[in-house]
Design an enzyme around this catalytic site. Structure first.
Site, PDB file in Angstrom:
ATOM      1  N   THR A 151      -0.347   1.966   6.992  1.00 53.47           N
ATOM      2  CA  THR A 151      -0.143   0.612   6.088  1.00 53.47           C
ATOM      3  C   THR A 151       0.036  -0.422   6.902  1.00 53.47           C
ATOM      4  O   THR A 151       0.476  -0.198   7.994  1.00 53.47           O
ATOM      5  CB  THR A 151       0.934   0.722   4.997  1.00 53.47           C
ATOM      6  OG1 THR A 151       0.739  -0.415   4.184  1.00 53.47           O
ATOM      7  CG2 THR A 151       2.276   1.116   5.831  1.00 53.47           C
ATOM      8  N   GLY A 152      -0.443  -1.725   6.423  1.00 52.84           N
ATOM      9  CA  GLY A 152      -0.259  -2.814   7.392  1.00 52.84           C
ATOM     10  C   GLY A 152      -1.523  -3.805   7.089  1.00 52.84           C
ATOM     11  O   GLY A 152      -2.522  -3.506   6.196  1.00 52.84           O
ATOM     12  N   GLY A 184      -4.853  -4.653   7.578  1.00 53.64           N
ATOM     13  CA  GLY A 184      -6.060  -3.651   7.586  1.00 53.64           C
ATOM     14  C   GLY A 184      -6.833  -3.796   8.533  1.00 53.64           C
ATOM     15  O   GLY A 184      -7.319  -2.777   9.261  1.00 53.64           O
ATOM     16  N   ARG A 223     -14.550  -6.713   0.125  1.00 54.11           N
ATOM     17  CA  ARG A 223     -13.685  -6.361   1.438  1.00 54.11           C
ATOM     18  C   ARG A 223     -13.310  -5.071   1.393  1.00 54.11           C
ATOM     19  O   ARG A 223     -12.726  -4.390   0.419  1.00 54.11           O
ATOM     20  CB  ARG A 223     -12.523  -7.489   1.705  1.00 54.11           C
ATOM     21  CG  ARG A 223     -11.862  -7.229   2.808  1.00 54.11           C
ATOM     22  CD  ARG A 223     -10.379  -6.332   2.598  1.00 54.11           C
ATOM     23  NE  ARG A 223      -9.672  -6.337   3.676  1.00 54.11           N
ATOM     24  CZ  ARG A 223      -8.481  -5.632   3.741  1.00 54.11           C
ATOM     25  NH1 ARG A 223      -8.279  -4.712   2.695  1.00 54.11           N
ATOM     26  NH2 ARG A 223      -7.868  -5.381   4.688  1.00 54.11           N
ATOM     27  N   VAL A 224     -13.570  -3.995   2.456  1.00 56.23           N
ATOM     28  CA  VAL A 224     -12.813  -2.823   2.423  1.00 56.23           C
ATOM     29  C   VAL A 224     -11.844  -2.768   3.524  1.00 56.23           C
ATOM     30  O   VAL A 224     -12.160  -3.246   4.607  1.00 56.23           O
ATOM     31  CB  VAL A 224     -13.983  -1.660   2.584  1.00 56.23           C
ATOM     32  CG1 VAL A 224     -13.205  -0.259   2.804  1.00 56.23           C
ATOM     33  CG2 VAL A 224     -15.069  -1.516   1.579  1.00 56.23           C
ATOM     34  N   GLY A 225     -10.798  -2.394   3.381  1.00 50.33           N
ATOM     35  CA  GLY A 225      -9.725  -2.238   4.481  1.00 50.33           C
ATOM     36  C   GLY A 225      -9.525  -0.798   5.115  1.00 50.33           C
ATOM     37  O   GLY A 225     -10.662  -0.306   5.142  1.00 50.33           O
ATOM     38  N   ASP A 226      -8.399  -0.620   5.870  1.00 48.54           N
ATOM     39  CA  ASP A 226      -8.354   0.441   6.520  1.00 48.54           C
ATOM     40  C   ASP A 226      -8.138   1.696   5.614  1.00 48.54           C
ATOM     41  O   ASP A 226      -8.412   2.719   6.032  1.00 48.54           O
ATOM     42  CB  ASP A 226      -7.350   0.264   7.433  1.00 48.54           C
ATOM     43  CG  ASP A 226      -6.054   0.025   6.691  1.00 48.54           C
ATOM     44  OD1 ASP A 226      -5.921  -1.107   6.079  1.00 48.54           O
ATOM     45  OD2 ASP A 226      -4.990   0.781   6.793  1.00 48.54           O
ATOM     46  N   THR A 286       0.937  -1.320  -0.111  1.00 53.06           N
ATOM     47  CA  THR A 286       0.052  -0.072  -0.043  1.00 53.06           C
ATOM     48  C   THR A 286       0.842   1.279   0.118  1.00 53.06           C
ATOM     49  O   THR A 286       2.104   1.201   0.620  1.00 53.06           O
ATOM     50  CB  THR A 286      -1.065  -0.090   1.108  1.00 53.06           C
ATOM     51  OG1 THR A 286      -1.901  -1.084   1.283  1.00 53.06           O
ATOM     52  CG2 THR A 286      -1.512   1.567   1.270  1.00 53.06           C
TER      53      THR A 286
HETATM   54  N1  ASP Z   1      -3.664  -1.814   4.922  1.00 54.71           N
HETATM   55  C1  ASP Z   1      -3.851  -2.380   3.282  1.00 54.71           C
HETATM   56  C2  ASP Z   1      -5.261  -3.244   3.599  1.00 54.71           C
HETATM   57  O1  ASP Z   1      -5.366  -4.020   4.496  1.00 54.71           O
HETATM   58  C3  ASP Z   1      -2.823  -3.423   3.038  1.00 54.71           C
HETATM   59  C4  ASP Z   1      -1.522  -2.764   3.168  1.00 54.71           C
HETATM   60  O2  ASP Z   1      -1.085  -1.829   3.900  1.00 54.71           O
HETATM   61  O3  ASP Z   1      -0.434  -3.466   2.660  1.00 54.71           O
HETATM   62  O4  ASP Z   1      -6.071  -3.079   2.827  1.00 54.71           O
END
Ligand code: ASP
Length: 318
Positions: free
Chosen positions: A227-228, A230, A204-207, A176
């Site tokens: 990032t990380g 989610g 699916r919706v992430g953070d 990300t």
């Molecule tokens: N945070 C992102 C998600 O979960 C993935 C990422 O940051 O690599 O969609």
């Protein structure tokens, strides 16, 4: 003093991918820096920086995004203007090369904060953002990855962000992208863009597109992009949490560390944040094995791009 910090994901970035990540982050920070140096706004700088990384297929954003379980690219993005506390975001949007620009249009041309799925695509057409065929967003690397992961019922997105273990052989990135900037007027902005996590469910919706999770910007306290993994980032409202710790009197680097530590303790969450404070301090911190990020500040200092292990001191520069 103005400045911009960008990231290209926090995970166990293998050595062979380090250079591409650093190059991509450097190019994005330079682009944002050019805008800030010319007197441009933090909003323009973070949007432009994220666009550079959306274009770069190294990263899981725009071109190069992961395929979901059904073999479709669905992307999420946000931009937030800390001078007016307004944000725009899109989620599960398809066929858009620059979701961050669409997110900004949502902020500037609607009464809403967030548009999802088909509605976001209808709005994109209304504001003249052309659809990009999925073939142009999809890179061979991701098609191959999808073919492997779809056969593997044991795959879980969380392992991407953990230290590599010998018990699995997934080499699946979490790239990300995001940016946080402070401009000459003292205004701040943050933006984040992603194709999400590999093999995520349809819808699916992430953070990343969620205000306070994937990004937050407030001229009074700072601008953050996260990032990380989610789901824990959503549950811990990570970006806003960093700023809460600053409001309680912590220094930016301590606040980033505290928010990440809390996310690990309470949600087993791993990830990273970049942050710019109103005094121009820029910080990156993470609890994944590595994080790709770059910093630009004026005065010929140029761009620094770094990927370091968590045992080293985190960047905190003014
Ligand atoms: N945070 C992102 C998600 O979960 C993935 C990422 O940051 O690599 O969609």
């Amino acid at each position: 003093m103005e400045g911009i910090i960008v990231h290209g994901g926090a995970w166990a970035i293998p050595d062979r991918m380090v250079e591409a990540h650093l190059e991509g982050c450097r190019a994005a920070a330079e682009e944002g820096g050019r805008i800030l140096e010319g007197g441009g706004t933090a909003m323009d700088a973070v949007e432009a920086a994220v666009r550079v990384m959306e274009e770069d297929s190294t990263f899981d954003a725009g071109r190069g995004s992961f395929l979901n379980r059904e073999g479709v690219i669905e992307m999420d993005a946000i931009i937030m203007d800390g001078s007016v506390l307004k944000a725009g975001s899109v989620a599960a949007v398809r066929n858009i090369l620059h979701p961050v620009t669409l997110a900004r249009k949502v902020m500037e041309h609607t009464d809403h904060v967030m548009l999802v799925g088909e509605g976001a695509n209808i709005f994109a057409a209304e504001v003249g953002i052309e659809a990009t065929p999925e073939e142009e967003l999809l890179v061979g690397r991701e098609l191959e990855r999808w073919k492997v992961l779809r056969q593997d019922p044991k795959f879980r997105a969380r392992v991407i962000f953990e230290p590599p273990r010998s018990t699995h052989s997934w080499d699946t990135p979490g790239d990300t992208v995001g940016a946080a900037a402070l401009d000459m007027n003292g205004d701040m902005a943050a933006a984040t863009s992603t194709g999400g996590t590999p093999k995520k469910r349809m819808g699916r919706v992430g953070d990343s597109p969620l205000v306070g999770a994937g990004a937050y910007a407030d001229n009074l306290t700072g601008a953050v992009s996260a990032t990380g993994w989610g789901e824990p980032i959503i549950l811990s409202c990570l970006s806003r949490r960093v700023l809460e710790f600053i409001e309680r009197g912590m220094a930016p680097s301590a606040a980033a560390g505290a928010a990440l530590g809390e996310m690990l303790d309470r949600h087993e969450g791993r990830g990273g944040v970049i942050l710019v404070a109103p005094d121009g301090t820029m910080t990156a911190d993470f609890n994944t094995p590595r994080m790709a990020y770059a910093v630009w500040r004026p005065g010929g200092e140029g761009v620094m791009a770094l990927i370091d292990e968590p045992t080293r001191p985190r960047l905190a520069t003014r």
